[in-house]
Design a protein around this motif. Structure first.
Motif, short mmCIF file in Angstrom:
data_model
loop_
_atom_site.label_atom_id
_atom_site.label_comp_id
_atom_site.label_asym_id
_atom_site.label_seq_id
_atom_site.Cartn_x
_atom_site.Cartn_y
_atom_site.Cartn_z
N ASP A 192 0.88 -1.80 0.17
CA ASP A 192 0.06 -0.02 -0.09
C ASP A 192 0.77 1.63 0.03
O ASP A 192 0.73 2.29 -0.63
CB ASP A 192 -1.07 0.46 1.45
N PHE A 193 2.23 1.26 0.53
CA PHE A 193 2.89 2.34 1.06
C PHE A 193 3.58 3.23 -0.75
O PHE A 193 3.79 3.74 -1.30
CB PHE A 193 3.53 2.25 1.83
N THR A 194 3.71 1.47 -1.14
CA THR A 194 4.43 1.64 -2.15
C THR A 194 3.57 1.49 -3.43
O THR A 194 3.78 2.79 -4.51
CB THR A 194 5.35 0.74 -2.95
N VAL A 195 2.72 2.00 -3.55
CA VAL A 195 1.59 2.71 -4.35
C VAL A 195 1.46 4.27 -3.98
O VAL A 195 1.26 5.14 -5.18
CB VAL A 195 0.22 1.32 -3.76
N TRP A 214 10.50 9.61 -0.81
CA TRP A 214 8.99 8.17 -1.08
C TRP A 214 9.50 7.17 -0.76
O TRP A 214 9.59 6.37 -0.70
CB TRP A 214 7.53 9.01 -0.94
N CYS A 215 10.38 7.22 -2.11
CA CYS A 215 10.85 5.92 -3.14
C CYS A 215 11.97 6.16 -2.03
O CYS A 215 12.14 4.19 -2.05
CB CYS A 215 11.43 7.32 -4.12
N ALA A 216 12.36 6.29 -1.52
CA ALA A 216 13.72 5.92 -0.52
C ALA A 216 13.50 5.59 0.87
O ALA A 216 13.70 4.32 0.98
CB ALA A 216 14.62 7.33 -0.24
N LEU A 217 11.86 5.94 0.98
CA LEU A 217 11.80 4.92 1.83
C LEU A 217 11.00 3.88 1.47
O LEU A 217 10.78 2.34 2.56
CB LEU A 217 10.08 6.17 2.90
N VAL A 218 10.11 3.28 0.21
CA VAL A 218 10.35 2.26 -0.13
C VAL A 218 11.05 1.37 0.09
O VAL A 218 10.55 -0.05 0.30
CB VAL A 218 9.18 2.67 -0.98
N MET A 257 11.37 -3.12 -5.88
CA MET A 257 13.08 -2.61 -5.51
C MET A 257 13.26 -2.06 -7.12
O MET A 257 14.25 -1.13 -7.22
CB MET A 257 13.78 -3.63 -4.80
N CYS A 258 13.14 -2.64 -8.51
CA CYS A 258 13.58 -2.29 -9.53
C CYS A 258 12.63 -1.08 -10.06
O CYS A 258 13.40 -0.41 -10.66
CB CYS A 258 13.15 -3.60 -10.80
N LEU A 259 11.39 -0.87 -9.59
CA LEU A 259 11.03 -0.24 -10.66
C LEU A 259 10.82 0.95 -9.04
O LEU A 259 10.73 1.98 -9.87
CB LEU A 259 9.25 -0.55 -10.42
#
Length: 493
Positions: free
Chosen positions: A112-115, A143-147, A389-391
């Motif tokens: 969900d957080f990735t979305v 946000w991306c770093a947190l994911v 991770m790739c995305l």
């Protein structure tokens, strides 16, 4: 001076959406409960007794004798033939079924957080198409770093489980051995010439070394550079080995599910072609960084009948990123098939057990079936974390490397050729402000941010994030390939 501007509004709105929408809708829960997944129910004791023709009174007598021997109540245990013809009942996976599974909370939070992070990233990218970011911090990168941090944390948590308990000796040894193998592979790759494998690390190191030396000199510190190239590459190889170890069992799990899918669709050749194509897509992504095969062929070579190469350099970079996004999308669409292949393991186990001689207790038989569904969220994490991770790495590579999504259609200006405007030394304090100290602090923060951006330039991020993206795709393909080779030549199934 705007440090955050509209991005802060986007972030605050998304946080509000998480608070309001999160309890009512979950994309992670939808993937498990609304895509038609079927789970297998283990047979009850009564059904096993009936199939095995065991009188109920006899079973009660055994239970009473065992209770007297142990001095306490125990679960009813009896033996049935392994070749017992048991027909497992099925049921759709529902929300009430999954909320109690192991790692469900972690899985739901990560997906969900990735979305939400992807939504923030897309909105930010659309916003800066019309209003380019100048002095603003790109909050979508946070946000991306947190994911990425959450993904690595969950991978560590899953891997640590193999180092607990004495029954996981084989898994523990596999993680350690694969970690050293990937460490060796990374060390070999890091010494490959850039003309063969264009990782961009040489340019990144030179840019970082020069910028850092200039920054330290400006601060009155004499330095030829922050660190030597060998030391930096060693720690980079060490991190590559750790990441390879963490992605080993996710890759092996995906390979096992892929192998089961191929057997299930053995009569449908088109579906098998689709599955094999999706399996090979990470390998195609890896090839994109091999210069003689990809860049030279697409951006340098001029084919007969053409006056220019197929792609421009910027279009080629955009093609890399778009290919990763499409690969992740395809793997996400096929995810229900892979998860169903895992759930079908319960049925496959009963079919294999029918070929065995001897007897098995009812508790062991039921655990063998129930364990498959119990670890559904663990398997789902092993499937989604590598593609997440790739995305995310491709998003960060595009944004921090200052590439554009429109590179396939037009040639954007090279950011390295644009004149760099030095940070203004004039005071930006409003003379009518009543908070001069706050304004002064903001000006100092802005100046420090500009100095930091000069050290970590786009060239540095292109090297680090480009290599990280490539390595993640490489490890993902390598581990799944090893798993598929094992299933093909060494598995008894």
């Amino acid at each position: 001076m705007a440090l955050l501007g509209a991005q802060l509004v986007i972030t605050l709105v998304m946080i509000s959406v998480i608070q309001k929408l999160g309890p009512h809708f979950s994309f992670a829960r939808w993937l498990l409960c609304s895509t038609g997944l079927i789970r297998y129910l283990y047979p009850t004791d009564a059904e096993l007794r009936q199939l095995a023709s065991i009188p109920k009174d006899k079973a009660k007598a055994k239970k009473g004798a065992k209770t007297q021997a142990n001095g306490k109540a125990s679960a009813e245990t009896f033996h049935v033939p392994r070749s017992l013809d048991v027909q497992l009942e099925t049921a759709k996976v529902t929300r009430l079924d999954v909320i109690h599974l192991r790692y469900y909370t972690e899985y739901q939070w990560l997906v969900d957080f990735t979305v939400y992070a992807v939504v923030v990233y897309v909105i930010t990218e659309v916003y800066q198409t019309w209003f380019p970011l100048k002095d603003e911090v790109n909050l979508s990168m946070m946000w991306c770093a947190l994911v990425l941090l959450f993904s690595v944390k969950l991978l560590l948590s899953l891997t640590v489980q193999y180092f607990k308990g004495e029954e996981s000796v084989g898994e523990r040894s596999t993680c350690i051995v694969m970690g050293f193998i990937y460490l060796l592979i990374a060390m070999v790759i890091l010494i490959v010439d850039e003309n063969t494998l264009e990782l961009g690390l040489e340019n990144a190191y030179n840019s970082f070394n020069q910028s850092a030396s200039a920054f330290l000199t400006k601060q009155g510190l004499n330095s030829s550079g922050p660190a030597s190239k060998i030391v930096l590459k060693f720690f980079l190889a060490l991190w590559c080995g750790i990441l390879g170890s963490l992605l080993t069992f996710p890759g092996l799990r995906v390979a096992k599910m892929h192998w089961d899918l191929l057997k299930y669709f053995r009569e449908r050749k088109l579906v098998q072609i689709l599955l094999n194509l999706s399996f090979a897509l990470p390998f195609i992504l890896v090839i994109f960084w091999i210069k003689p095969v990809a860049r030279t062929y697409l951006t340098v070579r001029v084919f007969s009948g053409m006056s220019h190469p197929l792609l421009t350099p910027h279009a080629f970079e955009t093609l890399r990123i778009v290919s990763i996004v499409l690969t992740v999308g395809i793997r996400l669409v096929l995810m229900p098939w892979y998860l169903q292949a895992y759930l079908d393991m319960a049925y496959n186990r009963t079919q294999e057990q029918k070929k065995e001689a001897g007897r098995i207790t009812n508790i062991e038989f039921q655990k063998k079936i129930a364990a498959v569904f119990y670890y559904l969220c663990v398997v789902t994490l092993q499937y989604v974390i590598p593609i997440i991770m790739c995305l995310i790495l491709s998003f960060m590579y595009k944004t921090l490397g200052e590439y554009t999504w429109s590179g396939l259609f037009r040639e954007p200006p090279d950011p390295n050729e644009c004149p760099i405007t030095p940070p203004s030394q004039s005071s930006s304090i409003d003379p009518f402000s009543s908070s001069e100290s706050i304004a002064q602090s903001a000006a100092e923060f802005h100046l420090a941010l500009e100095n930091l951006k000069s050290v970590f330039s786009a060239e540095v991020f292109r090297g680090l994030l480009g290599f990280s993206t490539w390595w993640c795709c490489f490890v993902y393909f390598a581990t799944t390939s090893v798993g598929l080779i094992y299933q093909t030549y060494f598995s008894a199934i």
